[in-house]
Design a protein around this motif. Structure first.
Motif, PDB file in Angstrom:
ATOM      1  N   SER A   2      74.372  36.619  44.188  1.00  0.00           N
ATOM      2  CA  SER A   2      75.576  36.661  43.375  1.00  0.00           C
ATOM      3  C   SER A   2      76.354  37.941  43.630  1.00  0.00           C
ATOM      4  O   SER A   2      75.816  39.052  43.509  1.00  0.00           O
ATOM      5  N   LEU A   3      77.636  37.788  43.986  1.00  0.00           N
ATOM      6  CA  LEU A   3      78.487  38.949  44.203  1.00  0.00           C
ATOM      7  C   LEU A   3      78.663  39.725  42.902  1.00  0.00           C
ATOM      8  O   LEU A   3      78.702  40.966  42.905  1.00  0.00           O
ATOM      9  N   LEU A   4      78.756  39.007  41.785  1.00  0.00           N
ATOM     10  CA  LEU A   4      78.881  39.667  40.483  1.00  0.00           C
ATOM     11  C   LEU A   4      77.661  40.535  40.198  1.00  0.00           C
ATOM     12  O   LEU A   4      77.796  41.667  39.726  1.00  0.00           O
ATOM     13  N   THR A   5      76.477  40.020  40.486  1.00  0.00           N
ATOM     14  CA  THR A   5      75.256  40.798  40.236  1.00  0.00           C
ATOM     15  C   THR A   5      75.219  42.032  41.120  1.00  0.00           C
ATOM     16  O   THR A   5      74.800  43.114  40.679  1.00  0.00           O
ATOM     17  N   HIS A   6      75.641  41.897  42.373  1.00  0.00           N
ATOM     18  CA  HIS A   6      75.730  43.069  43.249  1.00  0.00           C
ATOM     19  C   HIS A   6      76.673  44.115  42.655  1.00  0.00           C
ATOM     20  O   HIS A   6      76.373  45.316  42.643  1.00  0.00           O
ATOM     21  N   LEU A   7      77.829  43.669  42.172  1.00  0.00           N
ATOM     22  CA  LEU A   7      78.807  44.594  41.601  1.00  0.00           C
ATOM     23  C   LEU A   7      78.247  45.287  40.362  1.00  0.00           C
ATOM     24  O   LEU A   7      78.387  46.511  40.197  1.00  0.00           O
ATOM     25  N   LEU A   8      77.594  44.517  39.502  1.00  0.00           N
ATOM     26  CA  LEU A   8      77.019  45.103  38.291  1.00  0.00           C
ATOM     27  C   LEU A   8      75.901  46.079  38.608  1.00  0.00           C
ATOM     28  O   LEU A   8      75.792  47.135  37.984  1.00  0.00           O
ATOM     29  N   THR A 140      71.641  47.689  46.542  1.00  0.00           N
ATOM     30  CA  THR A 140      72.975  47.803  45.954  1.00  0.00           C
ATOM     31  C   THR A 140      72.991  48.864  44.864  1.00  0.00           C
ATOM     32  O   THR A 140      73.967  49.614  44.713  1.00  0.00           O
ATOM     33  N   TYR A 141      71.905  48.931  44.097  1.00  0.00           N
ATOM     34  CA  TYR A 141      71.788  49.981  43.078  1.00  0.00           C
ATOM     35  C   TYR A 141      71.859  51.360  43.731  1.00  0.00           C
ATOM     36  O   TYR A 141      72.529  52.270  43.225  1.00  0.00           O
ATOM     37  N   TYR A 142      71.157  51.531  44.857  1.00  0.00           N
ATOM     38  CA  TYR A 142      71.194  52.816  45.561  1.00  0.00           C
ATOM     39  C   TYR A 142      72.599  53.139  46.073  1.00  0.00           C
ATOM     40  O   TYR A 142      73.004  54.309  46.114  1.00  0.00           O
ATOM     41  N   ILE A 143      73.350  52.111  46.483  1.00  0.00           N
ATOM     42  CA  ILE A 143      74.739  52.342  46.888  1.00  0.00           C
ATOM     43  C   ILE A 143      75.524  52.924  45.709  1.00  0.00           C
ATOM     44  O   ILE A 143      76.286  53.889  45.852  1.00  0.00           O
ATOM     45  N   LEU A 216      75.842  43.434  30.801  1.00  0.00           N
ATOM     46  CA  LEU A 216      76.026  42.189  31.543  1.00  0.00           C
ATOM     47  C   LEU A 216      74.800  41.850  32.384  1.00  0.00           C
ATOM     48  O   LEU A 216      74.461  40.679  32.546  1.00  0.00           O
ATOM     49  N   LEU A 217      74.134  42.873  32.922  1.00  0.00           N
ATOM     50  CA  LEU A 217      72.902  42.613  33.675  1.00  0.00           C
ATOM     51  C   LEU A 217      71.830  41.993  32.786  1.00  0.00           C
ATOM     52  O   LEU A 217      70.980  41.232  33.249  1.00  0.00           O
ATOM     53  N   ASN A 218      71.884  42.296  31.496  1.00  0.00           N
ATOM     54  CA  ASN A 218      70.893  41.757  30.569  1.00  0.00           C
ATOM     55  C   ASN A 218      71.264  40.379  30.038  1.00  0.00           C
ATOM     56  O   ASN A 218      70.380  39.555  29.796  1.00  0.00           O
ATOM     57  N   TYR A 219      72.578  40.113  29.880  1.00  0.00           N
ATOM     58  CA  TYR A 219      72.962  38.922  29.128  1.00  0.00           C
ATOM     59  C   TYR A 219      73.890  37.951  29.856  1.00  0.00           C
ATOM     60  O   TYR A 219      74.107  36.851  29.352  1.00  0.00           O
ATOM     61  N   HIS A 220      74.462  38.320  30.993  1.00  0.00           N
ATOM     62  CA  HIS A 220      75.397  37.404  31.654  1.00  0.00           C
ATOM     63  C   HIS A 220      74.632  36.243  32.299  1.00  0.00           C
ATOM     64  O   HIS A 220      73.628  36.452  32.987  1.00  0.00           O
ATOM     65  N   PRO A 221      75.095  35.011  32.118  1.00  0.00           N
ATOM     66  CA  PRO A 221      74.395  33.847  32.676  1.00  0.00           C
ATOM     67  C   PRO A 221      74.271  33.872  34.192  1.00  0.00           C
ATOM     68  O   PRO A 221      73.253  33.437  34.745  1.00  0.00           O
ATOM     69  N   ALA A 222      75.300  34.388  34.882  1.00  0.00           N
ATOM     70  CA  ALA A 222      75.239  34.446  36.344  1.00  0.00           C
ATOM     71  C   ALA A 222      74.116  35.353  36.822  1.00  0.00           C
ATOM     72  O   ALA A 222      73.486  35.103  37.851  1.00  0.00           O
ATOM     73  N   VAL A 223      73.845  36.417  36.061  1.00  0.00           N
ATOM     74  CA  VAL A 223      72.741  37.319  36.411  1.00  0.00           C
ATOM     75  C   VAL A 223      71.410  36.652  36.115  1.00  0.00           C
ATOM     76  O   VAL A 223      70.447  36.781  36.881  1.00  0.00           O
TER      77      VAL A 223
END
Length: 445
Positions: A2-8, A140-143, A216-223
């Motif tokens: 998920s691109l959203l998860t990468h961004l988050l 991604t987190y390290y980025i 959002l990392l905890n509660y977004h459905p896409a994550v």
């Protein structure tokens, strides 16, 4: 993925060290307006090391009371504390209190301690939290963690912090009308485009962004769709439809390795012997000591003799090299211990050259030659690029060894930084072992 998860994950990682990194780049604007002057960096170094009580507490809790500490709640607390402390700095950083007959920036020092506690504790909480997501998101987190140094530096550049103009000045060597006069250049710092208060409000806004990303990392459905089959909370595996047992987190096994491979140690999955585990953690401590404390503490000494432009260029390229190394690791996650050793040697070699120029300051090698500035900039790029890549690869390796391994990863990161600070503080601040170069006048034989 998920691109959203990468961004988050990236935005979450940016909150790890953005406050302290921002405070460091703002020092040229802060120092002239406070009573501590240029002793402030030394005080900040001490405060940051004192703030290691945070990660020490989390590590001890994990060791002796596994699962008792609510990891998610701790992250909410430290992000909230970082947001409030950054916001309050915007109002109180110039306020002084008379202590023992002298004015002291008590508010600045106290709030800096809280910021340092937040950032240090993030090393042993943010990384283990990323265990809940797929391995690709750790890179991604390290980025994002790399951008936590780059973004404040870019904003400070726009602000105009530390920009020097070399202006002619005259000095009379002998009194009288016919006295000889010399013309020299003096460094004048240009006024900032916006105030330090606004910069601290920007840092507070970045912490809010980190908080929103964490929510959002905890509660977004896409994550939620990106979570592995079994989720892990506080280092303990939750029940899943396919596995009702409670167990300590195990590694994601390499599909090319046999399933019944014999365990080589009791660490994580047992994929590495204790000697290899020790080797990995030594490399981790060494690289973090060099990149977080040892070389940054002498950056001005190593670059300023070549001119102010070279100093700013090396600082900018070093800040860019960190997230770039993480981005490369996203596509080339090489886990070979031999490659790790080779890259560590290369990065340490570049660091040795940087340290050599700092020791020789204000007259290092090639100080009057254009190639000298080019070499020092390239040295900083190679140094940060290689060792940042090594740190990411170690994080990926330890991620596969389980939640506990990532907690120890964060603890060793802080230990390496502590050892680096203990080594460099007396050399730089007590014994004045290094001499700074003049950005406008290089007078060497």
């Amino acid at each position: 993925m998920s691109l959203l998860t990468h961004l988050l994950a990236c935005l979450f990682g940016m909150g790890a060290w953005v406050s302290i990194n921002g405070l460091w780049v703002e020092l040229p604007l802060i120092v002239p307006q406070i009573p501590e002057g240029w002793y402030l960096p030394s005080y900040l170094s001490i405060l940051i090391q004192m703030a290691n009580v945070g990660p020490l507490f989390v590590t001890l809790m994990h060791r002796f009371r596994p699962g008792a500490l609510n990891e998610t709640a701790v992250i909410y607390v430290i992000i909230g504390l970082g947001t409030v402390a950054s916001f309050l700095l915007g109002f109180f950083w110039k306020e002084t209190v008379v202590v023992a007959g002298a004015s002291r920036s008590v508010a600045l020092l106290v709030l800096t301690f809280f910021l340092a506690a937040v950032d240090c504790t993030s090393s042993v909480t943010f990384l283990p939290f990323m265990m809940r997501l797929k391995p690709q998101y750790l890179t991604t987190y390290y980025i994002g963690e790399g951008l936590s140094g780059l973004l404040p530096a870019l904003v400070a550049l726009i602000q105009g912090v530390g920009v020097v103009h070399c202006l002619n000045s005259t000095q009379s060597l002998t009194p009288g009308l016919n006295g000889s006069v010399t013309f020299d250049l003096q460094a004048h710092y240009q006024p900032a485009n916006f105030s330090a208060e606004e910069f601290f409000f920007f840092l507070s806004a970045m912490m809010v962004v980190c908080l929103v990303a964490f929510l959002l990392l905890n509660y977004h459905p896409a994550v939620a769709r990106e979570l592995p089959a079994g989720r892990y909370t506080n280092g303990v595996k939750e029940k899943s439809p396919t596995n009702r047992k409670w167990a300590e987190q195990k590694t994601m096994m390499d599909p090319y390795e046999p399933a019944n491979q014999k365990r080589r140690s009791s660490f994580g999955s047992g994929a590495y012997s204790w000697m290899q585990v020790f080797y990995i953690f030594v490399i981790l401590a060494w690289t973090n000591a060099l990149t977080n404390v040892v070389l940054p503490s002498v950056q001005s000494y190593s670059c300023m003799p070549y001119g102010n432009k070279i100093y700013h260029l090396s600082a900018a390229m070093a800040a860019v090299s960190n997230p770039l190394a993480c981005f490369i690791a996203l596509f080339l996650p090489i886990r070979s211990l031999l490659v790790m050793a080779a890259l560590t040697v290369v990065g340490t070699g570049a660091g040795a050259y940087i340290m050599g120029t700092a020791v020789l300051s204000p007259c290092p090698l090639l100080v009057n030659d254009t190639s000298g500035g080019v070499v020092i900039v390239l040295s900083w790029i190679v140094f940060i690029l290689t060792l940042s890549y090594v740190k990411v690869i170690i994080g990926v390796i330890l991620r596969d060894e389980g939640h506990s391994a990532l907690v120890w990863c964060g603890a060793v990161v802080q230990l390496g930084s502590l050892l680096g600070a203990v080594t460099m503080f007396p050399l730089v601040s007590v014994f004045s072992f290094f001499s700074s170069g003049d950005p406008c006048n290089t007078k060497c034989p």
